[in-house]
Design a protein around this motif. Structure first.
Motif, PDB file in Angstrom:
ATOM      1  N   GLU A 179       1.000  -1.169  -0.112  1.00 32.26           N
ATOM      2  CA  GLU A 179      -0.081   0.069   0.083  1.00 32.26           C
ATOM      3  C   GLU A 179       0.811   1.209   0.032  1.00 32.26           C
ATOM      4  OE1 GLU A 179      -3.674   0.362   2.212  1.00 32.26           O
ATOM      5  OE2 GLU A 179      -2.413   1.601   3.647  1.00 32.26           O
ATOM      6  N   GLY A 180       1.061   1.898  -1.138  1.00 29.97           N
ATOM      7  CA  GLY A 180       2.053   2.969  -1.461  1.00 29.97           C
ATOM      8  C   GLY A 180       3.442   2.465  -1.073  1.00 29.97           C
ATOM      9  N   GLU A 181       3.902   3.134   0.052  1.00 35.18           N
ATOM     10  CA  GLU A 181       5.502   2.742   0.370  1.00 35.18           C
ATOM     11  C   GLU A 181       5.527   1.665   1.225  1.00 35.18           C
ATOM     12  OE1 GLU A 181       7.221   4.264  -2.323  1.00 35.18           O
ATOM     13  OE2 GLU A 181       8.696   3.983  -0.665  1.00 35.18           O
ATOM     14  N   SER A 182       4.431   1.428   2.038  1.00 31.87           N
ATOM     15  CA  SER A 182       4.560   0.282   3.160  1.00 31.87           C
ATOM     16  C   SER A 182       3.998  -0.940   2.717  1.00 31.87           C
ATOM     17  CB  SER A 182       3.845   1.015   4.491  1.00 31.87           C
ATOM     18  OG  SER A 182       2.558   0.618   4.414  1.00 31.87           O
ATOM     19  N   ILE A 183       4.509  -2.089   3.345  1.00 27.07           N
ATOM     20  CA  ILE A 183       3.949  -3.417   3.407  1.00 27.07           C
ATOM     21  C   ILE A 183       3.039  -3.513   4.288  1.00 27.07           C
ATOM     22  CG2 ILE A 183       4.498  -5.789   3.419  1.00 27.07           C
ATOM     23  CD1 ILE A 183       6.217  -4.687   1.156  1.00 27.07           C
TER      24      ILE A 183
ATOM     25  N   GLU B 248      -5.255 -19.435  15.675  1.00 26.32           N
ATOM     26  CA  GLU B 248      -5.220 -17.990  15.965  1.00 26.32           C
ATOM     27  C   GLU B 248      -4.565 -17.602  14.462  1.00 26.32           C
ATOM     28  OE1 GLU B 248      -5.925 -18.341  19.592  1.00 26.32           O
ATOM     29  OE2 GLU B 248      -5.653 -16.348  18.741  1.00 26.32           O
ATOM     30  N   ASN B 249      -5.294 -16.162  14.281  1.00 22.80           N
ATOM     31  CA  ASN B 249      -4.894 -15.447  13.251  1.00 22.80           C
ATOM     32  C   ASN B 249      -3.741 -14.406  13.391  1.00 22.80           C
ATOM     33  OD1 ASN B 249      -6.960 -16.564  11.690  1.00 22.80           O
ATOM     34  ND2 ASN B 249      -8.525 -15.247  12.599  1.00 22.80           N
ATOM     35  N   TYR B 250      -2.821 -14.471  12.555  1.00 15.68           N
ATOM     36  CA  TYR B 250      -1.744 -13.652  12.749  1.00 15.68           C
ATOM     37  C   TYR B 250      -1.260 -12.784  11.319  1.00 15.68           C
ATOM     38  CZ  TYR B 250      -0.880 -16.898  16.213  1.00 15.68           C
ATOM     39  OH  TYR B 250      -0.613 -17.642  17.589  1.00 15.68           O
ATOM     40  N   GLU B 251      -0.687 -11.477  11.452  1.00 16.88           N
ATOM     41  CA  GLU B 251      -0.426 -10.786  10.380  1.00 16.88           C
ATOM     42  C   GLU B 251       1.113 -11.028  10.307  1.00 16.88           C
ATOM     43  OE1 GLU B 251      -3.775  -9.755   9.377  1.00 16.88           O
ATOM     44  OE2 GLU B 251      -2.284  -8.317   8.692  1.00 16.88           O
ATOM     45  N   ILE B 252       1.598 -11.624   9.330  1.00 18.69           N
ATOM     46  CA  ILE B 252       3.180 -11.604   9.238  1.00 18.69           C
ATOM     47  C   ILE B 252       3.866 -10.964   8.017  1.00 18.69           C
ATOM     48  CG2 ILE B 252       2.775 -14.023  10.160  1.00 18.69           C
ATOM     49  CD1 ILE B 252       3.343 -15.059   7.308  1.00 18.69           C
ATOM     50  N   THR B 253       5.147 -10.648   8.220  1.00 16.86           N
ATOM     51  CA  THR B 253       6.179 -10.035   7.038  1.00 16.86           C
ATOM     52  C   THR B 253       7.321 -11.155   6.999  1.00 16.86           C
ATOM     53  OG1 THR B 253       5.173  -7.877   7.364  1.00 16.86           O
ATOM     54  CG2 THR B 253       7.187  -8.090   6.254  1.00 16.86           C
ATOM     55  N   CYS B 254       7.358 -11.832   5.804  1.00 15.07           N
ATOM     56  CA  CYS B 254       8.451 -12.655   5.802  1.00 15.07           C
ATOM     57  C   CYS B 254       9.756 -12.062   5.158  1.00 15.07           C
ATOM     58  CB  CYS B 254       8.110 -13.828   5.041  1.00 15.07           C
ATOM     59  SG  CYS B 254       6.932 -14.816   6.068  1.00 15.07           S
ATOM     60  N   VAL B 255      11.078 -12.264   5.818  1.00 13.78           N
ATOM     61  CA  VAL B 255      12.128 -11.700   5.416  1.00 13.78           C
ATOM     62  C   VAL B 255      13.303 -12.436   5.442  1.00 13.78           C
ATOM     63  CG1 VAL B 255      13.741  -9.535   5.777  1.00 13.78           C
ATOM     64  CG2 VAL B 255      11.140  -9.175   6.307  1.00 13.78           C
ATOM     65  N   SER B 256      14.159 -12.521   4.481  1.00 12.47           N
ATOM     66  CA  SER B 256      15.336 -13.308   4.279  1.00 12.47           C
ATOM     67  C   SER B 256      16.554 -12.422   4.814  1.00 12.47           C
ATOM     68  CB  SER B 256      15.560 -13.938   3.016  1.00 12.47           C
ATOM     69  OG  SER B 256      16.947 -14.557   3.083  1.00 12.47           O
TER      70      SER B 256
ATOM     71  N   CYS C 237       9.918 -15.245   9.618  1.00  8.53           N
ATOM     72  CA  CYS C 237       8.894 -14.888   9.577  1.00  8.53           C
ATOM     73  C   CYS C 237       8.385 -13.725  10.862  1.00  8.53           C
ATOM     74  CB  CYS C 237       7.757 -16.004   9.795  1.00  8.53           C
ATOM     75  SG  CYS C 237       6.003 -15.645   9.848  1.00  8.53           S
ATOM     76  N   VAL C 238       8.247 -12.561  10.455  1.00 10.04           N
ATOM     77  CA  VAL C 238       8.051 -11.594  11.648  1.00 10.04           C
ATOM     78  C   VAL C 238       6.810 -11.279  11.866  1.00 10.04           C
ATOM     79  CG1 VAL C 238       8.616  -9.329  12.394  1.00 10.04           C
ATOM     80  CG2 VAL C 238      10.182 -10.507  10.813  1.00 10.04           C
ATOM     81  N   VAL C 239       6.106 -11.620  13.076  1.00 12.40           N
ATOM     82  CA  VAL C 239       5.014 -11.457  13.733  1.00 12.40           C
ATOM     83  C   VAL C 239       4.578 -10.249  14.580  1.00 12.40           C
ATOM     84  CG1 VAL C 239       2.773 -12.685  14.517  1.00 12.40           C
ATOM     85  CG2 VAL C 239       4.739 -13.764  13.396  1.00 12.40           C
TER      86      VAL C 239
ATOM     87  N   VAL D 254      10.049  -1.458   9.640  1.00 10.60           N
ATOM     88  CA  VAL D 254      10.298  -0.121   8.773  1.00 10.60           C
ATOM     89  C   VAL D 254       9.162  -0.373   7.639  1.00 10.60           C
ATOM     90  CG1 VAL D 254      11.593   0.941   7.030  1.00 10.60           C
ATOM     91  CG2 VAL D 254      12.647   0.167   9.144  1.00 10.60           C
ATOM     92  N   LEU D 255       8.983  -1.500   7.146  1.00  9.16           N
ATOM     93  CA  LEU D 255       8.335  -1.593   5.876  1.00  9.16           C
ATOM     94  C   LEU D 255       6.920  -1.567   6.188  1.00  9.16           C
ATOM     95  CD1 LEU D 255       9.902  -4.658   4.103  1.00  9.16           C
ATOM     96  CD2 LEU D 255      10.047  -2.478   3.413  1.00  9.16           C
ATOM     97  N   ASN D 256       6.518  -1.985   7.566  1.00  9.31           N
ATOM     98  CA  ASN D 256       5.070  -1.754   7.949  1.00  9.31           C
ATOM     99  C   ASN D 256       5.094  -0.428   8.731  1.00  9.31           C
ATOM    100  OD1 ASN D 256       3.391  -4.724   7.664  1.00  9.31           O
ATOM    101  ND2 ASN D 256       5.791  -5.065   8.085  1.00  9.31           N
ATOM    102  N   GLY D 257       5.778   0.543   8.570  1.00  7.37           N
ATOM    103  CA  GLY D 257       5.712   1.698   8.948  1.00  7.37           C
ATOM    104  C   GLY D 257       5.772   2.155  10.361  1.00  7.37           C
ATOM    105  N   HIS D 258       6.339   1.070  11.079  1.00  2.45           N
ATOM    106  CA  HIS D 258       6.695   1.290  12.646  1.00  2.45           C
ATOM    107  C   HIS D 258       8.008   1.983  13.042  1.00  2.45           C
ATOM    108  CE1 HIS D 258       3.029  -1.271  13.148  1.00  2.45           C
ATOM    109  NE2 HIS D 258       3.632  -2.097  12.432  1.00  2.45           N
TER     110      HIS D 258
END
Ligand code: API
Length: 279
Positions: free
Chosen positions: A137-141, A151-159, A165-167, A234-238
């Motif tokens: 979405e725009g600049e952020s993931i 459970e439901n989670y929101e994840i961003t996977c980075v190598s 897997c970042v939760v 950073v990618l998620n704007g935090h």
């Protein structure tokens, strides 16, 4: 066979280090399982072989406590640099170490002739979108939704050369890591398994992290995981890019600096003891 070893840790992420400049370890996978046992062995999160290299000052191979080989290890590479400098194997304050994820450059911080802290150029972070549809979405993931267990989670996977897997969560101290960690590690989404970091955003550019490592379970710190978490934040704007991000781990704090070209990680490295063991 009598085997010399050095026990070292990076923020409590402890490994058994073996100088392989003159020693050949036939089955490091088996040795990792045997030596890492905290009751019947030396005890550690795994083993690290310090070897000669034709393309760098030295080569590092690391094995988790279950015998699986990791392609990169942030806490271990700082300790390898300490070992090389403190034992006058490499008398340089900037050195290179070959890993399965490429050659890394390290800058040493020395006090009274010994390495106390190291800054590592960890290389570029890569998203792992092929596993998880990454919503932009725009600049952020926008982290992607996933159901693990019930459970439901929101994840961003980075190598970082190894997969993470970042939760993001609100109360990282109360994550039931021993229950949920294995469900992520062995999830069908990750046929090579995965390292999973649970992250609480404490304030802008300060994260609190716990980690369930592939092949070692919960550890007190994970260098590549701290890098992956800072990148995901950073990618998620935090958090802010191009500035220091402090990642608070159970074993201490790592400082991460994420730029367009690479990720820098700075942290301590500690020698606990040396010994010999009959294998
Ligand atoms: N368990 C990881 C390797 C160790 C990484 C961690 N201890 C670090 O400091 O980066 C893997 O199998 O990819």
């Amino acid at each position: 066979m009598e085997l010399k070893f050095t026990k070292m840790h990076g923020l409590g992420n402890d490994y058994i280090y073996i100088n392989c400049f003159d020693t050949v370890i036939e089955s490091p996978e088996t040795l990792a399982i045997t030596l890492s046992d905290r009751h019947f062995g030396i005890g550690g999160d795994g083993i690290v072989l310090i070897m000669p290299s034709s393309i760098a000052d030295a080569k590092m191979r690391m094995f988790n406590l279950d015998g699986s080989e990791g392609k990169m290890c942030g806490n271990a590479i700082r300790c390898v640099a300490k070992y090389l400098y403190d034992n006058t194997i490499v008398a340089k304050e900037e050195l290179t170490i070959e890993t399965l994820s490429g050659v890394k450059t390290l800058s040493l911080y020395i006090e009274n002739g010994l390495v106390e802290k190291v800054k590592v150029d960890m290389g570029k972070a890569e998203l792992i979108p092929e596993k998880i549809p990454v919503l932009l979405e725009g600049e952020s993931i926008i982290a992607s939704p996933i159901t693990v267990g019930t459970e439901n989670y929101e994840i961003t996977c980075v190598s970082m050369g190894n997969p993470h897997c970042v939760v993001f969560c609100h109360d990282v101290d109360n994550v039931k890591l021993s229950a949920i960690g294995p469900l992520f590690e062995h999830n069908a989404l990750f046929p090579d398994r995965i390292n999973t970091e649970f992250i609480e955003v404490v304030e802008r550019n300060r994260l609190k992290m716990r980690v369930w490592e592939r092949g070692s379970g919960e550890t007190l710190a994970c260098g590549t995981g701290a890098c992956a978490s800072a990148v995901a934040a950073v990618l998620n704007g935090h958090c802010e890019k191009n500035s220091d991000i402090d990642v608070e781990l159970l074993g201490g704090v790592l400082t991460i600096h994420y730029t367009d070209d690479t990720v820098f990680m700075t942290g301590s490295c500690t020698k606990v003891f040396e010994g010999t063991i009959n294998i």
